[in-house]
Design an enzyme around this catalytic site. Structure first.
Site, mmCIF file in Angstrom:
data_model
loop_
_atom_site.group_PDB
_atom_site.id
_atom_site.type_symbol
_atom_site.label_atom_id
_atom_site.label_comp_id
_atom_site.label_asym_id
_atom_site.label_seq_id
_atom_site.Cartn_x
_atom_site.Cartn_y
_atom_site.Cartn_z
ATOM 1 N N GLY A 197 27.920 31.235 46.868
ATOM 2 C CA GLY A 197 27.512 30.414 45.713
ATOM 3 C C GLY A 197 27.750 28.927 45.937
ATOM 4 O O GLY A 197 26.906 28.095 45.592
ATOM 5 N N CYS A 257 40.208 31.444 40.996
ATOM 6 C CA CYS A 257 39.817 31.986 39.690
ATOM 7 C C CYS A 257 41.046 32.688 39.105
ATOM 8 O O CYS A 257 40.991 33.856 38.741
ATOM 9 C CB CYS A 257 38.603 32.893 39.799
ATOM 10 S SG CYS A 257 38.759 34.211 40.980
HETATM 11 C C1 LIG Z 1 36.761 33.634 45.826
HETATM 12 S S1 LIG Z 1 35.978 34.387 47.138
HETATM 13 C C2 LIG Z 1 34.860 33.166 47.670
HETATM 14 C C3 LIG Z 1 33.639 32.997 46.811
HETATM 15 C C4 LIG Z 1 32.657 32.026 47.409
HETATM 16 N N1 LIG Z 1 33.288 30.746 47.668
HETATM 17 C C5 LIG Z 1 31.434 31.804 46.559
HETATM 18 O O1 LIG Z 1 31.327 30.780 45.890
HETATM 19 O O2 LIG Z 1 30.527 32.645 46.583
HETATM 20 C C6 LIG Z 1 37.215 34.338 48.364
HETATM 21 C C7 LIG Z 1 36.756 34.769 49.754
HETATM 22 O O3 LIG Z 1 37.873 34.609 50.625
HETATM 23 C C8 LIG Z 1 37.755 35.572 51.657
HETATM 24 N N2 LIG Z 1 39.091 35.703 52.272
HETATM 25 C C9 LIG Z 1 40.058 36.582 52.037
HETATM 26 N N3 LIG Z 1 41.135 36.374 52.824
HETATM 27 C C10 LIG Z 1 40.835 35.322 53.579
HETATM 28 C C11 LIG Z 1 41.521 34.635 54.607
HETATM 29 N N4 LIG Z 1 42.740 34.968 55.005
HETATM 30 N N5 LIG Z 1 40.907 33.610 55.166
HETATM 31 C C12 LIG Z 1 39.664 33.262 54.772
HETATM 32 N N6 LIG Z 1 38.966 33.873 53.817
HETATM 33 C C13 LIG Z 1 39.548 34.891 53.234
HETATM 34 C C14 LIG Z 1 37.239 36.803 50.956
HETATM 35 O O4 LIG Z 1 36.560 37.625 51.853
HETATM 36 C C15 LIG Z 1 36.338 36.209 49.884
HETATM 37 O O5 LIG Z 1 34.986 36.276 50.274
#
Ligand SMILES: C[S@@+](CC[C@H](N)C(=O)[O-])C[C@H]1O[C@@H](n2cnc3c(N)ncnc32)[C@H](O)[C@@H]1O
Length: 440
Positions: free
Chosen positions: A111, A228
């Site tokens: 997004g 969030c």
């Molecule tokens: C809140 S979501 C991101 C949403 C995205 N920014 C959007 O606007 O569509 C957080 C993301 O962090 C990733 N994530 C989880 N652990 C992580 C790590 N250690 N390093 C990087 N990304 C990670 C997850 O796979 C997830 O897709």
């Protein structure tokens, strides 16, 4: 609801707590933003069910029950991205310049990547990364659907970027993995998996990502940090850590329409569903200061075999009215248009090396969906044009062959003025080239 969470929210919200709990019983609000490259498309959308977002330019709330925009062929044409209305504020607050180099560290499903990268020119660059392979694949599909030419999609632990791109980025988006307290209205799973341990686990990962982000920024670069979730451990405490340990300051974010300041941190934004039309969120914008010499990356060199170059040129000459992109990169016969500023990424899993044009197979070039989605009617020599609700569009999205005419070879299906996909016609049949995984 978890008692510890309730106690935390009572402490944060005091006498507003009952209003907050009441707001959690209301349905979540849906929104979308228009693709800046296709925004005249607004004329095809039903105004009865959409309403402008209070602050986000080209953002709209919509009624998903009555107007399921995710199911419209316009969605497949990449005319808009459906995004939660609070999440939209992250890129809204990031003052993007057309030639910025941006890293979206935790980007899936995309997004913020799509909103930010679509504001960049071909002098800019977006590296969109996610650590989870399946989520990175979805990110890559969304980048494709949005027709982004300046975006590289990677799948790695973002800490790895520190080895090669220190001091490289003008802006970093760190939309961190978090305990998800702000998503309780949208997702039962967020409620069920919440625990204090999870808060601390997330805080640990966030801290590592924040350290990496500060090193990856250019001197005078900016980091936008968002979660969030409501607890201060994952929000203000993380920002305070940066302020204490790095040469940086907070840029105040302008509040309106029920946006609240951070807890003892006036410059940040907190969003609560009883004040603001959207889910719970925290956003802070950090300005790095410093004198470090910006790092110069080693650039990705355009390389393509003569034979493959001829196949691409021949395809463009036969079927398109536009020029072959200048810098081609051949990754195992998958051909990308790259930009001179693209860095070489060693030891990093790259899912999308830039603008994917298609694949060279033996002695032909097969064009990609990504190429189709960036073309206009004047760019193509053969096409069929339909309306949103025409049966042929539904058939095409199902993966069916549609009736052709006397055309031969590749052409594009347009829905109104917007490309949907390539077809290949022979014997009066337009063969379906819509990727199998996307058919519905
Ligand atoms: C809140 S979501 C991101 C949403 C995205 N920014 C959007 O606007 O569509 C957080 C993301 O962090 C990733 N994530 C989880 N652990 C992580 C790590 N250690 N390093 C990087 N990304 C990670 C997850 O796979 C997830 O897709």
């Amino acid at each position: 609801m978890n008692r510890l969470f309730e106690k935390q929210m009572q402490d944060i919200l005091k006498n507003e707590y009952p209003d907050f709990m009441k707001a959690l019983e209301q349905p979540a609000v849906k929104a979308f933003y228009l693709n800046p490259h296709k925004k005249e498309a607004i004329k095809y959308l039903n105004k009865e069910f959409i309403q402008p977002h209070v602050v986000v330019k080209d953002g709209y709330y919509f009624n998903y029950e009555k107007y399921p925009l995710g199911k419209s062929p316009f969605f497949s044409c990449g005319l808009y991205y459906i995004q939660e209305p609070s999440a939209m504020l992250v890129t809204h607050f990031l003052n993007i310049q057309k030639d910025d180099y941006i890293l979206d560290m935790c980007a899936a499903p995309g997004g913020k990547t799509c909103a930010a990268a679509s504001q960049l020119s071909e002098d800019g660059l977006m590296i969109a990364n996610d650590i989870v392979p399946l989520r990175a694949k979805i990110l890559s599909e969304n980048v494709e659907r949005f027709g982004l030419k300046n975006t590289i999609v990677t799948n790695c632990d973002p800490l790895v970027f520190e080895n090669q791109l220190k001091g490289f980025f003008d802006k970093i988006i760190l939309d961190a993995p978090c305990s998800g307290e702000g998503m309780f209205r949208k997702s039962d799973a967020a409620i069920e998996t919440w625990s204090l341990e999870k808060v601390h686990e997330c805080a640990h990962i966030q801290r590592q990502l924040l350290d990496a982000a500060m090193n990856l920024l250019k001197p005078e670069g900016q980091l936008i940090y968002s979660t969030c979730t409501y607890n201060t451990i994952e929000n203000e405490e993380q920002i305070q850590y940066l302020l204490n340990h790095y040469n940086c300051s907070l840029i105040p974010l302008k509040k309106s329409h029920g946006m609240s300041p951070g807890m003892n941190m006036e410059e940040a934004v907190r969003l609560y569903p009883h004040h603001y039309q959207g889910e719970g969120h925290f956003i802070a914008l950090i300005q790095k200061h410093g004198e470090m010499t910006p790092f110069k990356s080693k650039n990705l060199k355009p390389v393509i075999s003569k034979q493959n170059q001829l196949l691409v040129q021949d395809f463009y000459k036969t079927y398109l009215n536009c020029k072959v992109p200048t810098y081609l990169y051949d990754n195992n016969n998958h051909i990308y248009a790259i930009l001179p500023q693209f860095p070489e990424l060693k030891g990093i899993r790259v899912l999308r090396n830039g603008f994917y044009l298609g694949e060279c197979k033996k002695n032909r070039f097969e064009p990609s969906l990504a190429l189709a989605l960036t073309l206009q009617i004047n760019d193509v020599k053969q096409f069929y044009r339909f309306h949103e609700n025409d049966q042929e569009v539904t058939q095409y999205l199902h993966g069916e062959t549609i009736e052709g005419s006397t055309q031969k070879g590749y052409g594009i299906i347009f829905v109104e003025d917007y490309p949907l996909s390539f077809y290949k016609e022979s014997n009066h049949q337009a063969k379906n080239l819509y990727p199998k995984g996307l058919r519905r």
